[in-house]
Design a protein around this motif. Structure first.
Motif, PDB file in Angstrom:
ATOM      1  N   GLY A 326       4.919  13.876   8.049  1.00  0.00           N
ATOM      2  CA  GLY A 326       5.471  13.061   6.982  1.00  0.00           C
ATOM      3  C   GLY A 326       4.680  11.783   6.774  1.00  0.00           C
ATOM      4  N   LYS A 327       5.270  10.846   6.054  1.00  0.00           N
ATOM      5  CA  LYS A 327       4.611   9.571   5.775  1.00  0.00           C
ATOM      6  C   LYS A 327       4.469   8.731   7.035  1.00  0.00           C
ATOM      7  N   SER A 328       5.331   8.965   7.999  1.00  0.00           N
ATOM      8  CA  SER A 328       5.215   8.299   9.290  1.00  0.00           C
ATOM      9  C   SER A 328       5.479   9.314  10.383  1.00  0.00           C
TER      10      SER A 328
END
Length: 382
Positions: A326-328
């Motif tokens: 994911g984004k993080s």
């Protein structure tokens, strides 16, 4: 054979054999009956041998524009699955290791396997990582080097290493234990402590594998040195030469990382598989001791705390699988595969882990999840 198209005109069709349809795997092309009527869309997973038998009665034809024949294997270029590529390597690895003492084509066969690993990672590196956790089962000496090779290829590519260098790196990962395949098979299921003879063979295998590879025609220094040094440790406590730090080749340092991690997430007769997040924490704690600190930081970043293929329990009780980063690192992309009571879902549901209801409660093992999943549905036939 020519068949009419619904829109007019004709298409050239090739008859398939039932062996071209594999149970549990998606078909990479549209399949038609003998009258040109569409039976199955590309990507549909074959569920049983009974389905294959029923399809065989109706014809089994494929449009020749959808496929090509190379080396006797039918493959659809644009619809190649990383799972299928890696699954099919098992037989090649068995043949390679089974006849290694009398086979003089080790280099050629190894590089062919390397090419397939690199191809699978090029198709979809996150699916290639997922194969470590929900890939095809097999003998440890066969499965383990494929897994190590996958991680080495992906991490080295993120380091910006050229394809030719990565080829030798992955070749070393595949062949690092060629001199002790039989011992590995025994140790994987052995409950008793190692005998002195086993301990000595284990200690000697980097040099023995190095010697065997040279005997079989390997000359590349990256390949050979990585095999010789893959049990050296960053702090100098490894074997066989007691090297430390930068004296250990970069290829060997990366193989050591991938080797340790893959071993931890694999079950043994005397212990269960370590959960991916726990294994990554264990590797991270060994920075500067067993493993190279700089490479470890990159390794953690690329593979992730929740790598694709990780089973999770969400806050609402659902069982989910990580499908993408994911984004993080704390918010992977996941799909729920079972409800709160453990019943499998007929349709997998994408969940947002930033939503409190669908936040990650815990990582669970594949055995605890105890659910059969359709890998191809989860990753969209990749």
């Amino acid at each position: 054979m020519w068949m009419p198209l619904a829109e007019g005109g004709v298409m050239e069709m090739q008859h398939l054999n039932e062996r071209d349809l594999k149970v549990g795997e998606p078909i990479p092309w549209n399949v038609y009956d003998r009258n040109g009527q569409l039976l199955l869309h590309a990507g549909v997973v074959i569920e049983s041998i009974h389905q294959v038998a029923e399809l065989k009665e109706r014809g089994l034809f494929v449009n020749t524009s959808d496929w090509e024949v190379g080396g006797g294997i039918v493959a659809a270029k644009e619809k190649i699955s990383a799972f299928m590529l890696l699954d099919e390597l098992h037989e090649n690895m068995e043949r390679l290791f089974g006849h290694i003492s009398v086979d003089d084509s080790l280099v050629e066969k190894t590089l062919k396997i390397v090419k397939t690993i690199q191809q699978a990672c090029e198709v979809d590196e996150e699916v290639a990582i997922a194969s470590i956790f929900i890939g095809r089962d097999g003998r440890y000496p066969v499965v383990h080097p494929i897994q190590v090779g996958v991680l080495c290829e992906i991490v080295a590519k993120h380091f910006g290493r050229p394809a030719e260098e990565r080829q030798m790196l992955v070749a070393a990962a595949i062949t690092m234990n060629v001199s002790m395949v039989n011992l590995q098979t025994k140790l994987h299921v052995q409950k008793e402590p190692l005998s002195e003879a086993q301990r000595q063979e284990l200690r000697n295998h980097p040099q023995a594998s190095f010697d065997l590879l040279k005997q079989k025609g390997v000359t590349d220094p990256t390949w050979l040195n990585a095999v010789l040094q893959h049990h050296e440790k960053a702090d100098g406590s490894g074997y066989a030469q007691g090297l430390s730090g930068s004296a250990i080749s970069p290829a060997a340092r990366l193989i050591t990382l991938a080797d340790v991690y893959c071993a931890l997430v694999t079950a043994r007769i005397h212990r269960p598989a370590m959960l991916p997040n726990v294994a990554m924490r264990e590797v991270f704690l060994q920075r500067g001791k067993q493993v190279d600190p700089v490479m470890t930081d990159q390794f953690v970043k690329v593979v992730g705390i929740y790598p694709p293929g990780t089973f999770l329990r969400l806050m609402n009780g659902e069982i989910a699988i990580v499908t993408r980063h994911g984004k993080s690192s704390a918010l992977p992309i996941v799909q729920s595969v079972a409800g709160a009571r453990g019943a499998p879902l007929s349709v997998y549901i994408k969940r947002d882990c930033s939503n409190e209801k669908h936040a990650i409660r815990e990582v669970i093992s594949k055995d605890e999840a105890c659910i059969k999943v359709n890998r191809y549905a989860l990753w969209g036939h990749q």
